[in-house]
Motif scaffolding. Sequence first.
Motif, PDB file in Angstrom:
ATOM      1  N   SER A 216       0.801  -1.229   0.000  1.00  0.00           N
ATOM      2  CA  SER A 216       0.000   0.000   0.000  1.00  0.00           C
ATOM      3  C   SER A 216       0.829   1.272   0.000  1.00  0.00           C
ATOM      4  CB  SER A 216      -0.961  -0.003   1.193  1.00  0.00           C
ATOM      5  OG  SER A 216      -0.238  -0.197   2.378  1.00  0.00           O
ATOM      6  N   LYS A 217       2.108   1.185   0.316  1.00  0.00           N
ATOM      7  CA  LYS A 217       2.875   2.428   0.428  1.00  0.00           C
ATOM      8  C   LYS A 217       3.998   2.538  -0.596  1.00  0.00           C
ATOM      9  CE  LYS A 217       0.632   3.520   4.169  1.00  0.00           C
ATOM     10  NZ  LYS A 217      -0.368   4.574   4.094  1.00  0.00           N
ATOM     11  N   SER A 218       4.348   1.452  -1.256  1.00  0.00           N
ATOM     12  CA  SER A 218       5.535   1.529  -2.113  1.00  0.00           C
ATOM     13  C   SER A 218       5.145   1.644  -3.578  1.00  0.00           C
ATOM     14  CB  SER A 218       6.416   0.299  -1.909  1.00  0.00           C
ATOM     15  OG  SER A 218       5.881  -0.791  -2.612  1.00  0.00           O
ATOM     16  N   VAL A 219       6.066   2.153  -4.354  1.00  0.00           N
ATOM     17  CA  VAL A 219       5.821   2.312  -5.784  1.00  0.00           C
ATOM     18  C   VAL A 219       5.688   0.942  -6.453  1.00  0.00           C
ATOM     19  CG1 VAL A 219       6.749   3.222  -7.944  1.00  0.00           C
ATOM     20  CG2 VAL A 219       7.025   4.521  -5.831  1.00  0.00           C
ATOM     21  N   ILE A 220       6.515  -0.012  -6.028  1.00  0.00           N
ATOM     22  CA  ILE A 220       6.445  -1.317  -6.692  1.00  0.00           C
ATOM     23  C   ILE A 220       5.135  -2.024  -6.355  1.00  0.00           C
ATOM     24  CG2 ILE A 220       7.716  -2.629  -4.917  1.00  0.00           C
ATOM     25  CD1 ILE A 220       9.070  -3.774  -7.755  1.00  0.00           C
ATOM     26  N   PHE A 222       2.348  -0.451  -5.791  1.00  0.00           N
ATOM     27  CA  PHE A 222       1.395   0.258  -6.646  1.00  0.00           C
ATOM     28  C   PHE A 222       1.431  -0.332  -8.055  1.00  0.00           C
ATOM     29  CE2 PHE A 222       0.493   3.721  -9.619  1.00  0.00           C
ATOM     30  CZ  PHE A 222      -0.745   4.143  -9.155  1.00  0.00           C
ATOM     31  N   GLN A 223       2.647  -0.559  -8.549  1.00  0.00           N
ATOM     32  CA  GLN A 223       2.787  -1.099  -9.903  1.00  0.00           C
ATOM     33  C   GLN A 223       2.121  -2.452 -10.020  1.00  0.00           C
ATOM     34  OE1 GLN A 223       6.743  -1.147 -11.415  1.00  0.00           O
ATOM     35  NE2 GLN A 223       7.146   0.954 -10.863  1.00  0.00           N
ATOM     36  N   ARG A 225      -0.286  -3.662  -8.308  1.00  0.00           N
ATOM     37  CA  ARG A 225      -1.753  -3.549  -8.275  1.00  0.00           C
ATOM     38  C   ARG A 225      -2.293  -3.070  -9.626  1.00  0.00           C
ATOM     39  NH1 ARG A 225      -3.493   0.291  -4.193  1.00  0.00           N
ATOM     40  NH2 ARG A 225      -1.353   1.012  -4.011  1.00  0.00           N
ATOM     41  N   PHE A 239       4.732   0.236 -16.823  1.00  0.00           N
ATOM     42  CA  PHE A 239       4.957  -0.777 -15.786  1.00  0.00           C
ATOM     43  C   PHE A 239       5.004  -2.106 -16.521  1.00  0.00           C
ATOM     44  CE2 PHE A 239       2.301   1.851 -12.554  1.00  0.00           C
ATOM     45  CZ  PHE A 239       3.295   2.815 -12.546  1.00  0.00           C
TER      46      PHE A 239
END
Lengths: 359, 543
Positions: A216-220, A222-223, A225, A239
Amino acid sequence: MVRLEPRRQHSQAMVYLSPVLAILMTLVVGGIIFAFLGKNPFDALYTFFILPINNSYGISELFVKATPLVIIAVGLAMGFRANVWNIGAEGQLTMGAIFGGGLALYFHDSESILLMPAMFVLGALGGAFWAAIPALLRTKFNANEILTSLMLTYVATLFLSFLVHGPWRNPEGFNFPESRPFPDAGLLPIIFEGSRVHLGTAVAVFVVIAGWLLLSKSVIGFQLRVVGKAPQAARHVGFRQKRMVWFTLLLGGALAGLAGLFEVSGPIGQLQPSISPGYGFTAIIVAFLGRLHPVGILFGGLIMALTYLGGELAQITLGLPNAVTGLFQGILLFFLLACDVLTKYRIRFGTIAAKGRTA
Amino acid sequence: MGVATVTSTTGEAGANTVKGAGPAQLEVRGVTKAFPGCLANDDISFRIEPGEIHALLGENGAGKSTLVKIIYGVLQADEGELIWEGKPVTIASPHDAREMGIGLVFQHFSLFETMTVLENIALAMNDVRDMDALRKQVLEVEKTYGLPLDPDRHVYTLSVGERQRIEIVRCLLQNPKLLILDEPTSVLTPQEVEKLFETLRRLADEGCAILYISHKLHEVKALCQKATVLRGGKVVGGCDPREETAKSMAEMMIGQKLTAPDRGEARQFGDVRLAVSNLSLESDEQFGTDLKGINLEVRGGEIMGVAGVAGNGQNELFRALAGETEQEAAPDSIKIDGKAVAHFGPRRRRRLGATFVPEERNGHGAVPDMSLSENGFLTAFRRMALSARGLIREVPTKSFADNIIKTFDVRTTGSGAEAGSLSGGNLQKFIVGREILQDPGVLVISQPTWGVDAGAASAIHQALLDLAAKGTAVLVISQDLDEIYAICDSVVVMAEGKMSKPRPMADVSIEEIGLLMGGLHDLEGQENPAHDTQVEGGRLGQA
């Protein structure tokens, strides 16, 4: 005719309620099955779900069983979020145990405090290595990772069997298919005196927190998801799906390998032909029961661990076959999936025309 | 029988039957349809006479599609009734509708690509026994209405206009008394539109009623004798389009005064910021269009339009420009501010100051079940520094989304709302705003106002003009020629994967663009048209 019709809006509450509903329905159906087996359903359910945890030892055993489930499921959930279907965690668990355990056998007279950390690393590497094969096959040849990872599970368990029957068999073990016991430096420290709760349980809690941060907090996170929810949008912003396949399979494999190492260097203490009652497969159910969310997985892991304990107790006190554990797990998954489908769709009876007239 | 029914409805019919003696072909009376949380149709009444071409006007979400679905039997009205030739009827299914003589040409075709024209037609008929008889019927209908179409060709080899003809032939075979067309011209060249109109006029002359749904007002003006205007599910007025202007009808549709986009003073163009040279690319889709030697240059401050009928390589061009498909072999074929980027992926192109807005909002430009905050982060996290050390910076991420919502007047409950909960126009404003607020040097935008209501469309047009005025090179890929005329400085046309030479907007006529869109004209603009006809004639001679 029966049709499924997508719901216009699906209730957010139902997304979280459906595991609870699934558990309740599993209990009802389980009770009915017990009744058919000639047992009093209430007694049987009590034996299965309450008796195992009504003392402190039982609760500590619950943690022991939940540890591998939670560690593996957090890793799998990352993949499932990105539409990477790693079904072979059981094999990755086995490979982790072989790699990490192999180190302990090689240094079987070591007393170094570095042995344990080195086993951690090798265990994770072993699992990651085994998951790298489906990743490579998927990214290079577009081979379905569901099939490849599952098939590799059987390769791994047979490989372990070969090792403990042959080269790694304990020379002082009266020909039993078992390795030497690990040296003390290769055994996980117990964190609660008088129980089997080991360092791995603490690691599991850490994995849950780290998994939550990652997702929920990291860029990876996010990617992965985005890759899972909208592959085209992921491609649009660059991505790369292949990178996510590698990342989630390696991460899932490493965590499964770590879980395998914890089993052999914790509760078991040596290598033997069977080191897991299917934790790698059960973790799939745990991941979905926990809504692919690390915190949910923590609870899901405890519930599924209970089915293992209850199954053992049902064997001993009720004389039921061990298959009851698998049965319960299967029923639970069935109801969970059914609840999820009905959260997103509604059932319509009758033909289209008839529906038109009645609407 | 018939007389008795007519007299029973004279109460209302009497006043309206000045023109024709009989009852209306279809009368809609007080139709109301509610969906959870939305009243799609609210007490809608209007009538269509036999032989009348009747326009149904309204913005997206005005309730046109719902009404059509009710007439075609896909949905049932909660209240109100349909009167067909003077008799109240229940239309329980599309099957019933076809039996009664109602035909519908969908906006999106429902055709099987790998089957032939005839097979596709047979599939849509209620009951087909004899393929040879059907073939004869098809050929006859084609001849009567001037719809040339080879029944044995496979659908994937056909142009969009030809595909639409299949749908129309399909309807005509059922001898419809009412033909409904839902946005039929959005995929056609101006010439194809004219052909379609001829067919429709001929049908109307024979007494077929036509319900024509469109938001292209000059077409409605050219074709229709009556119009019913919907807004927010209600009938807000009717008019004779021949006596109205496009502007007055648009204002009826949106219920407010329209302002033309302000193009500012004559703009000065700077250096070339986006250059494409000799870009060729095989499509990665089975029925896609290969790009063949594309050349174009967009200067700072310039808005260039890419016109063309859908499916002529625009999607492939967009994906190539956005970096979704990379050209390892020819890095020079795309340059951003002079730097070769064709071998770069989307992220490195964005780092150089290019931003992109794809045609499809849900799932391509935005992730529907993620929040607006997260959707803002999606394309902007590097350029707007919304991440640090691999972690999402929550506060700037949220304030970036809030800024988009405020600046572009996105109607939503807040930056925590899921993108999928926004209406098409609002989500498009959000996506366009997200790319514009990144202060791009180059913006490539595909179908900027596709399915967007007129208010949002004019806001987006103004934003693009303002962006160009600040020195950004803007490339607009659009099938809507009105849009290209409204905002572009120059135009290129794509046909069959090739691109015409750029022309200043001021000295190119809509007819010329139409010819280029049809791929009839020589695309390089060097050979003369007479030569073309000779070739055409020679080919015909051989055949």
